[in-house]
Design a protein around this motif. Sequence first.
Motif, short mmCIF file in Angstrom:
data_model
loop_
_atom_site.label_atom_id
_atom_site.label_comp_id
_atom_site.label_asym_id
_atom_site.label_seq_id
_atom_site.Cartn_x
_atom_site.Cartn_y
_atom_site.Cartn_z
N SER A 58 0.85 -1.18 0.00
CA SER A 58 0.00 0.00 0.00
C SER A 58 0.89 1.24 0.00
O SER A 58 2.06 1.18 0.39
CB SER A 58 -0.94 0.00 1.21
N VAL A 59 0.33 2.33 -0.47
CA VAL A 59 1.05 3.59 -0.56
C VAL A 59 0.10 4.69 -0.10
O VAL A 59 -1.09 4.66 -0.41
CB VAL A 59 1.60 3.83 -1.98
N GLY A 60 0.63 5.63 0.67
CA GLY A 60 -0.19 6.73 1.17
C GLY A 60 0.33 8.07 0.70
O GLY A 60 1.22 8.14 -0.16
N ALA A 61 -0.20 9.12 1.25
CA ALA A 61 0.11 10.49 0.85
C ALA A 61 1.60 10.72 0.68
O ALA A 61 2.41 10.37 1.53
CB ALA A 61 -0.44 11.46 1.88
N LYS A 62 1.98 11.27 -0.47
CA LYS A 62 3.35 11.59 -0.85
C LYS A 62 4.26 10.37 -0.93
O LYS A 62 5.47 10.49 -0.97
CB LYS A 62 3.97 12.62 0.10
N GLY A 63 3.68 9.18 -0.94
CA GLY A 63 4.47 7.95 -0.97
C GLY A 63 5.00 7.63 -2.36
O GLY A 63 4.46 8.06 -3.36
N LEU A 64 6.10 6.89 -2.39
CA LEU A 64 6.71 6.45 -3.64
C LEU A 64 7.17 5.01 -3.47
O LEU A 64 7.91 4.69 -2.54
CB LEU A 64 7.91 7.33 -4.00
N ILE A 65 6.73 4.16 -4.37
CA ILE A 65 7.17 2.77 -4.41
C ILE A 65 7.95 2.61 -5.71
O ILE A 65 7.44 2.93 -6.78
CB ILE A 65 5.97 1.80 -4.42
N VAL A 66 9.17 2.13 -5.63
CA VAL A 66 9.96 1.81 -6.81
C VAL A 66 10.40 0.36 -6.63
O VAL A 66 11.10 0.04 -5.67
CB VAL A 66 11.19 2.72 -6.97
N SER A 67 9.95 -0.49 -7.53
CA SER A 67 10.27 -1.90 -7.41
C SER A 67 10.30 -2.51 -8.81
O SER A 67 10.08 -1.83 -9.80
CB SER A 67 9.23 -2.61 -6.54
N SER A 68 10.57 -3.79 -8.85
CA SER A 68 10.57 -4.51 -10.13
C SER A 68 10.18 -5.95 -9.89
O SER A 68 10.26 -6.45 -8.77
CB SER A 68 11.94 -4.41 -10.80
N THR A 69 9.77 -6.60 -10.95
CA THR A 69 9.44 -8.02 -10.88
C THR A 69 9.82 -8.67 -12.20
O THR A 69 9.84 -8.02 -13.24
CB THR A 69 7.94 -8.24 -10.55
N SER A 70 10.13 -9.93 -12.13
CA SER A 70 10.51 -10.65 -13.35
C SER A 70 9.26 -11.06 -14.12
O SER A 70 8.18 -11.21 -13.55
CB SER A 70 11.35 -11.88 -13.00
N VAL A 71 9.43 -11.21 -15.42
CA VAL A 71 8.37 -11.68 -16.30
C VAL A 71 8.93 -12.83 -17.13
O VAL A 71 10.15 -12.96 -17.28
CB VAL A 71 7.83 -10.54 -17.20
N PRO A 72 8.08 -13.68 -17.67
CA PRO A 72 8.57 -14.81 -18.47
C PRO A 72 9.32 -14.35 -19.72
O PRO A 72 8.94 -13.37 -20.36
CB PRO A 72 7.30 -15.56 -18.85
#
Length: 134
Positions: free
Chosen positions: A95-109
């Motif tokens: 989850s992300v709230g006010a002024k939040g930043l999520i930077v992530s990655s995931t693999s794909v086939p």
Amino acid sequence: MSGRMLTVVLAAVAVAIPAAATAATAAPPAPVQVQLGEAKCQDMSAMVASMPMLAPAFPDAAHTPVVEYRITAAPDAPMTPYEVKVNGETKGSGSVGAKGLIVSSTSVPNNTTTKFEVTSGEKVLATRTYTPAC
């Protein structure tokens, strides 16, 4: 002649008013914005070697396509849950709230057409199809 001109002007105003009203009542910006990056090839061999339990997740660790995503919340955004799905399978959540930043990655086939989706409940925040070749 002036009656005809007045009719044309009134018709133009009548067309402009609904357009202006639509622009004024446009939906406010979403509280959460999602950016999906390009699929990039990564060599995950070192990580799999240091953590062998990850081997099933990376069948060809040296040639792993990875997609980076960014989730940014507006200054007044409520706490917003999200899920990252690859071909319908949940690969991440949080989850992300006010002024939040999520930077992530995931693999794909690799070498497969893949649907990448970020959702919040039933709402799709972003979706993109990838066909990486690493």
